[in-house]
Design a protein around this motif. Structure first.
Motif, PDB file in Angstrom:
ATOM      1  N   PHE A   1     -39.794 -60.515 -29.167  1.00 52.55           N
ATOM      2  CA  PHE A   1     -40.342 -59.757 -30.292  1.00 52.55           C
ATOM      3  C   PHE A   1     -41.829 -59.499 -30.092  1.00 52.55           C
ATOM      4  O   PHE A   1     -42.326 -58.417 -30.395  1.00 52.55           O
ATOM      5  CB  PHE A   1     -40.091 -60.490 -31.610  1.00 52.55           C
TER       6      PHE A   1
ATOM      7  N   THR B   1     -45.479 -51.308 -29.028  1.00 50.13           N
ATOM      8  CA  THR B   1     -45.056 -50.521 -30.181  1.00 50.13           C
ATOM      9  C   THR B   1     -46.223 -50.255 -31.119  1.00 50.13           C
ATOM     10  O   THR B   1     -46.409 -49.136 -31.604  1.00 50.13           O
ATOM     11  CB  THR B   1     -43.918 -51.232 -30.929  1.00 50.13           C
TER      12      THR B   1
ATOM     13  N   SER C   1     -43.488 -55.865 -29.593  1.00 46.41           N
ATOM     14  CA  SER C   1     -44.365 -55.435 -30.682  1.00 46.41           C
ATOM     15  C   SER C   1     -45.715 -54.929 -30.209  1.00 46.41           C
ATOM     16  O   SER C   1     -46.283 -54.018 -30.808  1.00 46.41           O
ATOM     17  CB  SER C   1     -44.568 -56.571 -31.680  1.00 46.41           C
TER      18      SER C   1
END
Length: 115
Positions: A25, A32, A29
């Protein structure tokens, strides 16, 4: 497609490269957030034109399904998407926990489905 690529990258990050469930994650992230910020700063939202006021109710759905192309799309998509979605979601856990392959080997098996 982007969906297939996302499944492959997600499975590799989560199953093969990461000892902890939180790390994938974090890895996903960071780029992103960067891409989101660049997009926000470098693009303009287009002006809005006409608003869409049509509501889809049961009678409108019947009209939509009377078009042969639409009916074919629904008949193909419903039995095709649900099993593949379940397989991509739970097959890794099944192979790792029930069959004793371990997460890395189960990810490799699932990766073969994506290729």
């Amino acid at each position: 497609t982007a969906s297939g690529l996302g499944l492959i990258v997600g499975q590799v990050l989560a199953g093969a490269l990461s000892p902890d469930w939180r790390l994938p994650f974090l890895i996903v992230s960071v780029p992103t957030m960067f891409i989101g910020l660049v997009t926000f700063l470098s693009t303009q939202e287009p002006s809005r034109g006409l608003e869409y006021h049509t509501k889809i109710n049961f009678s409108r759905l019947q009209d939509i399904l009377h078009i042969p192309t639409n009916l074919l799309i629904f008949l193909q998509a419903i039995p095709g998407c649900i099993p593949w979605g379940m397989l991509n979601t739970y097959f890794n856990d099944f192979m790792a926990q029930e069959k004793g392959l371990g997460v890395a080997k189960a990810t490799t098996v699932l990766l073969c489905f994506g290729i």
